[in-house]
Design an enzyme around this catalytic site. Structure first.
Site, mmCIF file in Angstrom:
data_model
loop_
_atom_site.group_PDB
_atom_site.id
_atom_site.type_symbol
_atom_site.label_atom_id
_atom_site.label_comp_id
_atom_site.label_asym_id
_atom_site.label_seq_id
_atom_site.Cartn_x
_atom_site.Cartn_y
_atom_site.Cartn_z
ATOM 1 N N HIS A 152 83.492 39.641 62.832
ATOM 2 C CA HIS A 152 82.191 41.314 63.173
ATOM 3 C C HIS A 152 82.825 41.375 65.197
ATOM 4 O O HIS A 152 82.615 41.195 65.879
ATOM 5 C CB HIS A 152 80.965 40.481 64.169
ATOM 6 C CG HIS A 152 79.696 41.770 63.840
ATOM 7 N ND1 HIS A 152 78.542 41.852 63.201
ATOM 8 C CD2 HIS A 152 80.901 42.689 65.076
ATOM 9 C CE1 HIS A 152 78.166 42.972 64.339
ATOM 10 N NE2 HIS A 152 78.881 43.503 64.708
ATOM 11 N N HIS A 156 84.940 43.985 66.869
ATOM 12 C CA HIS A 156 84.520 46.056 67.474
ATOM 13 C C HIS A 156 85.983 46.312 68.388
ATOM 14 O O HIS A 156 85.983 45.429 69.901
ATOM 15 C CB HIS A 156 83.714 46.712 68.500
ATOM 16 C CG HIS A 156 81.828 46.264 68.048
ATOM 17 N ND1 HIS A 156 82.504 47.467 67.104
ATOM 18 C CD2 HIS A 156 81.376 45.665 67.909
ATOM 19 C CE1 HIS A 156 80.950 46.866 66.197
ATOM 20 N NE2 HIS A 156 80.631 46.297 67.300
ATOM 21 N N LEU A 157 86.981 46.772 67.582
ATOM 22 C CA LEU A 157 88.445 46.899 68.867
ATOM 23 C C LEU A 157 87.903 48.657 69.122
ATOM 24 O O LEU A 157 89.452 49.081 70.072
ATOM 25 C CB LEU A 157 89.597 47.034 67.727
ATOM 26 C CG LEU A 157 89.939 45.763 66.875
ATOM 27 C CD1 LEU A 157 91.269 45.315 65.747
ATOM 28 C CD2 LEU A 157 90.661 45.086 67.465
ATOM 29 N N ASN A 195 82.673 51.698 63.643
ATOM 30 C CA ASN A 195 81.486 52.531 64.378
ATOM 31 C C ASN A 195 82.771 53.253 65.596
ATOM 32 O O ASN A 195 82.897 52.838 67.073
ATOM 33 C CB ASN A 195 80.738 52.279 64.854
ATOM 34 C CG ASN A 195 80.571 50.430 66.352
ATOM 35 O OD1 ASN A 195 81.304 49.831 65.868
ATOM 36 N ND2 ASN A 195 79.680 50.632 66.676
ATOM 37 N N ASP A 221 76.742 48.781 60.783
ATOM 38 C CA ASP A 221 76.792 48.069 62.039
ATOM 39 C C ASP A 221 77.161 49.408 64.010
ATOM 40 O O ASP A 221 77.580 50.144 64.136
ATOM 41 C CB ASP A 221 77.992 46.887 62.381
ATOM 42 C CG ASP A 221 77.732 46.378 63.627
ATOM 43 O OD1 ASP A 221 76.449 45.238 64.024
ATOM 44 O OD2 ASP A 221 78.038 46.087 65.002
ATOM 45 N N HIS A 231 73.525 45.714 59.283
ATOM 46 C CA HIS A 231 72.845 45.718 61.295
ATOM 47 C C HIS A 231 71.195 45.637 60.732
ATOM 48 O O HIS A 231 70.839 47.177 61.191
ATOM 49 C CB HIS A 231 73.766 46.135 61.811
ATOM 50 C CG HIS A 231 73.087 46.622 63.068
ATOM 51 N ND1 HIS A 231 73.843 46.247 64.477
ATOM 52 C CD2 HIS A 231 71.727 46.693 64.127
ATOM 53 C CE1 HIS A 231 72.431 46.421 65.621
ATOM 54 N NE2 HIS A 231 72.014 46.822 65.154
ATOM 55 N N ASP A 281 80.634 39.728 67.349
ATOM 56 C CA ASP A 281 79.747 41.314 67.820
ATOM 57 C C ASP A 281 81.435 40.820 69.492
ATOM 58 O O ASP A 281 80.493 42.002 70.711
ATOM 59 C CB ASP A 281 78.560 41.236 68.093
ATOM 60 C CG ASP A 281 78.763 42.155 68.522
ATOM 61 O OD1 ASP A 281 78.911 42.902 67.752
ATOM 62 O OD2 ASP A 281 77.085 42.766 68.601
ATOM 63 N N HIS A 320 83.506 46.702 76.288
ATOM 64 C CA HIS A 320 82.941 48.478 77.370
ATOM 65 C C HIS A 320 83.442 48.677 78.725
ATOM 66 O O HIS A 320 83.383 47.926 79.306
ATOM 67 C CB HIS A 320 81.313 47.889 77.430
ATOM 68 C CG HIS A 320 80.371 48.652 76.097
ATOM 69 N ND1 HIS A 320 80.487 49.665 75.769
ATOM 70 C CD2 HIS A 320 79.372 47.634 75.844
ATOM 71 C CE1 HIS A 320 79.220 49.419 74.526
ATOM 72 N NE2 HIS A 320 79.180 48.033 74.806
#
Ligand SMILES: [Zn+2]
Length: 428
Positions: A56, A58-59, A90, A150, A177, A303, A307
């Site tokens: 899990h 996020h790239l 996403n 997700d 999710h 996860d 940001h």
């Protein structure tokens, strides 16, 4: 072909052994192995694990390269001891077609810091209305086996049922999710004593638990496999435990931050603690640790949610949700699970390498540390003590909840198919 001899490492925390890597493969594991012309890594007192696998991550590429790219994200992964990551869907555009998943897969192969296995969206545009082209993504070069919306919950029971039926045909899995959207509208943090005191909209545990209960029953009905993302409450643990005792094919993950942090931290109004699902209570944290130890929760997944500074440097209500996690995951697991006596290093290898590789069908990963196996390895120094300094992160983002906190352990070397991606704590 280059050779490396890792000398005197405790393999999976057991007896000290020498591990000879020849080319892409582990050639020999034993004592008194001759170095010959191999590069020697003196590893006395260190722990050797199979390369970690994150189900899990996020790239953010394509679309949010200001927060992370496949290159910076995989560099962060290598720094944290990972040899494979599963990239969440996403992105912008959403990874809901064979074209987008192949793009992410290719970027991973070009950069080479770790293997990147794209996750495909369950529904078109993550909108929860129409199934995405699951079969085409599976048949593509990216060979997608894990599907997830997700960030959003697949809340329509009929869509969820169809997705479970569809992936069953090729042995895929839907990663949910779990968050009933109507119960979490306007939510800012965990619903409980602290949210009541602060006057912030709460995110009730039942929003997560009701979806998990529904989905394990759907998986049973369909005879398919379901995976629960970032499980965060004691009640969710009880449901998964019940489902497994009933023989339902369910697996679940917990994040490092849910093993350590609680909603008390929200009193600071520091947006770095804002995350979805939210930080819960001490009781939940203890239930999650126990469930990871006894195998009710199968794996740790980060996860990792980068940001940019401006999305976190604002008031609580406006801040983005999520934390980076690849570079601190193993330290948090050592602190919460190993140093507390809940899990052995062999258990860590199981929860952070073997099982995630098996759930996501990551070939060549999560294998035993023995001769003839691919040399995907992580070497760490468990005696190291240091404070977390995000300025040293390889990730493009700095939104860690651990800044200034002392955490144990440090990954010193990561090997991807025999090649050092991290050497003496420095990226190759
Ligand atoms: Zn999520």
């Amino acid at each position: 072909m280059s050779k490396t001899l890792i000398r005197g490492a405790k393999v999976l925390g057991g007896a000290a052994q020498d591990v000879l890597i020849d080319g892409e493969t582990i050639a020999e594991v034993g004592t008194g192995v001759e170095a010959g012309d191999a590069t020697v890594v003196e590893a006395e007192g260190r722990i050797l694990l199979p390369g970690l696998v994150d189900l899990h991550t996020h790239l953010r590429e394509p679309g949010r390269e200001d927060s992370e790219t496949v290159l910076t994200g995989t560099r962060a992964a290598a720094s944290g001891g990972y040899t494979a990551v599963f990239a969440m869907a996403n992105t912008f555009p959403v990874a809901d077609t064979a074209g987008v998943v192949e793009q992410v897969w290719r970027l991973g192969r070009e950069h080479g810091y770790c293997d990147v296995q794209p996750i495909g969206a369950v529904t078109v545009g993550l909108e929860g209305k129409k199934l995405a082209e699951l079969g085409a993504m599976h048949d593509s070069a990216a060979a997608v086996t894990v599907f997830s919306d997700d960030g959003k919950c697949v809340d329509d029971a009929v869509i969820m049922r169809r997705a479970l039926e569809y992936v069953k045909a090729f042995g895929g899995v839907v990663a949910q999710h779990a968050q009933e959207p109507r119960l979490t509208e306007g939510a800012q943090m965990n619903e409980g004593v602290v949210s009541a005191e602060l006057g912030l909209g709460g995110w009730p545990a039942v929003a997560e638990e009701s979806i998990i209960a529904r989905d394990v029953l759907l998986a049973e009905h369909v005879g398919s496999r379901v995976h629960i993302c970032h499980l965060s409450t004691a009640g969710s643990v009880a449901i998964v435990r019940w489902a497994k005792s009933r023989g339902i094919d369910v697996t679940a993950e917990v994040t490092p931050h849910h093993l350590l942090l609680t909603d008390e931290l929200v009193r600071s109004y520091n947006p770095v603690y804002k995350v979805n699902p939210p930080l819960r209570t001490e009781r939940d944290v203890m239930a999650l640790r126990e469930a990871l130890a006894d195998g009710t929760i199968d794996i740790v997944a980060t996860d990792h949610a980068p940001h940019p500074h401006e999305d976190k440097d604002c008031e609580w209500a406006a801040a983005a949700m999520g934390m980076v996690g690849l570079e601190t995951a193993l330290s948090v697991v050592q602190h919460t699970m190993v140093d507390t006596g809940l899990l052995t290093w062999e258990g860590v290898a199981d929860r952070m390498s073997h099982k995630p590789a098996r759930i996501g069908r990551a070939e060549g990963h999560g294998r035993p540390v023995s001769a003839g196996e691919p040399a995907n390895l992580t070497l760490l120094d468990p005696a190291y003590r240091g404070t977390v300094d995000p300025a040293g992160f390889a990730s493009r983002s700095r939104n860690t909840p651990y800044e200034g906190r002392e955490l144990p352990g440090r990954v010193t070397h990561t090997f991807l198919r025999g090649r050092a991606t991290l050497m003496d704590g420095k990226l190759a």
